[in-house]
Write a protein that holds these residues in place. Structure first.
Motif, PDB file in Angstrom:
ATOM      1  N   LEU A 115       0.812  -1.216   0.000  1.00  0.00           N
ATOM      2  CA  LEU A 115       0.000   0.000   0.000  1.00  0.00           C
ATOM      3  C   LEU A 115       0.845   1.266   0.000  1.00  0.00           C
ATOM      4  N   ALA A 116       2.131   1.129   0.355  1.00  0.00           N
ATOM      5  CA  ALA A 116       3.022   2.289   0.393  1.00  0.00           C
ATOM      6  C   ALA A 116       3.303   2.757  -1.032  1.00  0.00           C
ATOM      7  N   ASN A 117       3.230   4.046  -1.234  1.00  0.00           N
ATOM      8  CA  ASN A 117       3.447   4.632  -2.553  1.00  0.00           C
ATOM      9  C   ASN A 117       4.948   4.850  -2.778  1.00  0.00           C
ATOM     10  N   LEU A 118       5.687   3.760  -2.845  1.00  0.00           N
ATOM     11  CA  LEU A 118       7.136   3.841  -3.045  1.00  0.00           C
ATOM     12  C   LEU A 118       7.534   3.452  -4.467  1.00  0.00           C
ATOM     13  N   ASP A 119       6.558   3.222  -5.317  1.00  0.00           N
ATOM     14  CA  ASP A 119       6.814   2.761  -6.684  1.00  0.00           C
ATOM     15  C   ASP A 119       7.835   3.657  -7.378  1.00  0.00           C
ATOM     16  N   GLU A 120       8.831   2.998  -7.965  1.00  0.00           N
ATOM     17  CA  GLU A 120       9.884   3.713  -8.672  1.00  0.00           C
ATOM     18  C   GLU A 120      10.349   2.843  -9.835  1.00  0.00           C
ATOM     19  N   GLY A 121       9.749   3.043 -10.985  1.00  0.00           N
ATOM     20  CA  GLY A 121      10.098   2.224 -12.140  1.00  0.00           C
ATOM     21  C   GLY A 121       9.554   0.816 -11.996  1.00  0.00           C
ATOM     22  N   ALA A 122      10.320  -0.148 -12.463  1.00  0.00           N
ATOM     23  CA  ALA A 122       9.890  -1.545 -12.445  1.00  0.00           C
ATOM     24  C   ALA A 122      10.329  -2.285 -11.189  1.00  0.00           C
ATOM     25  N   MET A 123      11.145  -1.652 -10.339  1.00  0.00           N
ATOM     26  CA  MET A 123      11.654  -2.317  -9.137  1.00  0.00           C
ATOM     27  C   MET A 123      12.004  -1.278  -8.074  1.00  0.00           C
ATOM     28  N   TRP A 124      11.609  -1.553  -6.812  1.00  0.00           N
ATOM     29  CA  TRP A 124      11.934  -0.643  -5.719  1.00  0.00           C
ATOM     30  C   TRP A 124      12.000  -1.424  -4.417  1.00  0.00           C
ATOM     31  N   ALA A 125      12.667  -0.839  -3.442  1.00  0.00           N
ATOM     32  CA  ALA A 125      12.826  -1.481  -2.137  1.00  0.00           C
ATOM     33  C   ALA A 125      11.585  -1.282  -1.282  1.00  0.00           C
ATOM     34  N   THR A 126      11.238  -2.300  -0.493  1.00  0.00           N
ATOM     35  CA  THR A 126      10.144  -2.187   0.472  1.00  0.00           C
ATOM     36  C   THR A 126      10.603  -2.536   1.881  1.00  0.00           C
ATOM     37  N   GLY A 127      11.850  -2.916   2.030  1.00  0.00           N
ATOM     38  CA  GLY A 127      12.402  -3.230   3.343  1.00  0.00           C
ATOM     39  C   GLY A 127      13.785  -2.626   3.479  1.00  0.00           C
ATOM     40  N   PHE A 128      14.064  -2.084   4.671  1.00  0.00           N
ATOM     41  CA  PHE A 128      15.328  -1.414   4.898  1.00  0.00           C
ATOM     42  C   PHE A 128      15.943  -1.899   6.202  1.00  0.00           C
ATOM     43  N   ALA A 129      17.171  -2.382   6.139  1.00  0.00           N
ATOM     44  CA  ALA A 129      17.890  -2.844   7.320  1.00  0.00           C
ATOM     45  C   ALA A 129      18.278  -1.638   8.177  1.00  0.00           C
ATOM     46  N   LEU A 130      18.141  -1.797   9.489  1.00  0.00           N
ATOM     47  CA  LEU A 130      18.513  -0.743  10.429  1.00  0.00           C
ATOM     48  C   LEU A 130      19.466  -1.315  11.472  1.00  0.00           C
ATOM     49  N   THR A 131      20.611  -0.685  11.606  1.00  0.00           N
ATOM     50  CA  THR A 131      21.533  -1.067  12.672  1.00  0.00           C
ATOM     51  C   THR A 131      21.674   0.061  13.693  1.00  0.00           C
ATOM     52  N   GLU A 132      21.233   1.260  13.274  1.00  0.00           N
ATOM     53  CA  GLU A 132      21.314   2.438  14.129  1.00  0.00           C
ATOM     54  C   GLU A 132      20.425   3.510  13.497  1.00  0.00           C
ATOM     55  N   VAL A 133      19.805   4.332  14.309  1.00  0.00           N
ATOM     56  CA  VAL A 133      18.997   5.426  13.779  1.00  0.00           C
ATOM     57  C   VAL A 133      19.699   6.733  14.116  1.00  0.00           C
ATOM     58  N   THR A 134      20.442   7.211  13.145  1.00  0.00           N
ATOM     59  CA  THR A 134      21.173   8.475  13.244  1.00  0.00           C
ATOM     60  C   THR A 134      20.285   9.595  12.705  1.00  0.00           C
ATOM     61  N   PRO A 135      20.694  10.854  12.860  1.00  0.00           N
ATOM     62  CA  PRO A 135      19.918  11.942  12.258  1.00  0.00           C
ATOM     63  C   PRO A 135      19.739  11.769  10.737  1.00  0.00           C
ATOM     64  N   GLU A 136      20.754  11.262  10.062  1.00  0.00           N
ATOM     65  CA  GLU A 136      20.652  11.030   8.616  1.00  0.00           C
ATOM     66  C   GLU A 136      19.627   9.933   8.313  1.00  0.00           C
ATOM     67  N   VAL A 137      19.629   8.889   9.117  1.00  0.00           N
ATOM     68  CA  VAL A 137      18.666   7.800   8.942  1.00  0.00           C
ATOM     69  C   VAL A 137      17.257   8.310   9.230  1.00  0.00           C
ATOM     70  N   GLU A 138      17.105   9.136  10.247  1.00  0.00           N
ATOM     71  CA  GLU A 138      15.796   9.729  10.542  1.00  0.00           C
ATOM     72  C   GLU A 138      15.276  10.518   9.345  1.00  0.00           C
ATOM     73  N   GLU A 139      16.145  11.276   8.686  1.00  0.00           N
ATOM     74  CA  GLU A 139      15.749  12.040   7.506  1.00  0.00           C
ATOM     75  C   GLU A 139      15.291  11.102   6.391  1.00  0.00           C
ATOM     76  N   ARG A 140      16.001  10.004   6.206  1.00  0.00           N
ATOM     77  CA  ARG A 140      15.647   9.030   5.157  1.00  0.00           C
ATOM     78  C   ARG A 140      14.304   8.367   5.486  1.00  0.00           C
ATOM     79  N   ILE A 141      14.114   8.009   6.754  1.00  0.00           N
ATOM     80  CA  ILE A 141      12.839   7.409   7.179  1.00  0.00           C
ATOM     81  C   ILE A 141      11.701   8.401   6.924  1.00  0.00           C
ATOM     82  N   ALA A 142      11.894   9.656   7.307  1.00  0.00           N
ATOM     83  CA  ALA A 142      10.861  10.679   7.110  1.00  0.00           C
ATOM     84  C   ALA A 142      10.519  10.811   5.635  1.00  0.00           C
ATOM     85  N   ALA A 143      11.532  10.838   4.781  1.00  0.00           N
ATOM     86  CA  ALA A 143      11.284  10.957   3.333  1.00  0.00           C
ATOM     87  C   ALA A 143      10.515   9.753   2.800  1.00  0.00           C
TER      88      ALA A 143
END
Length: 150
Positions: A115-143
């Motif tokens: 249901l997430a509107n992450l469609d990008e061409g013919a292939m896109w990621a739907t899962g993201f590995a997390l080992t730490e949530v830094t300010p940069e990672v927070e920005e990526r999650i927000a986006a």
């Protein structure tokens, strides 16, 4: 499939069975709740309680992910989904946090449903590995979350 004749189905792992049992309990509990506002408030309490049960570093990452999603997409409502913190739109899960410990994995995961509107061409990621949530990672999650609900 070559070689598959020698394989036997071993069934679900203990962790998978536990997640399915949690999901059944979540559905029963949700069915017994009162008004929509009461359901939403109790669902958020359930999510926060589940996060509080996690061990570090999963707990710290889940707290940050929860805060980022709540701030970025208040339209997403927290709820448990197979015993994991999840965030739903109109009752349907859009994204979720899976702790590393839950399935004895090497890393935690931020996942998105179809249901997430992450469609990008013919292939896109739907899962993201997390080992730490830094300010940069927070920005990526927000986006990602902002795009998911756009």
């Amino acid at each position: 499939m070559a070689g598959s004749a020698n394989r036997t189905y071993e069934g679900f792992t203990a962790e998978e069975r536990a997640a399915m049992k949690e999901h059944a309990q979540e559905r029963k509990k949700a069915a017994r709740r009162g008004s929509q506002a009461e359901k939403a408030a109790e669902a958020e309490r359930d999510v926060l309680a589940k996060i509080a049960e996690m061990r570090e570093p999963d707990r710290i990452m889940a707290e940050r992910v929860h805060a980022v999603i709540a701030a970025t997409a208040p339209v997403l409502k927290p709820r448990l989904w197979y015993g994991m913190p999840a965030y739903a739109l109109d009752g349907k899960v859009v994204c979720f946090f899976q702790s590393a410990e839950k399935f004895k994995a090497r890393y935690a995961t931020l996942g998105f449903s179809d249901l997430a509107n992450l469609d990008e061409g013919a292939m896109w990621a739907t899962g993201f590995a997390l080992t730490e949530v830094t300010p940069e990672v927070e920005e990526r999650i927000a986006a990602l979350v902002k795009q998911a609900v756009s």
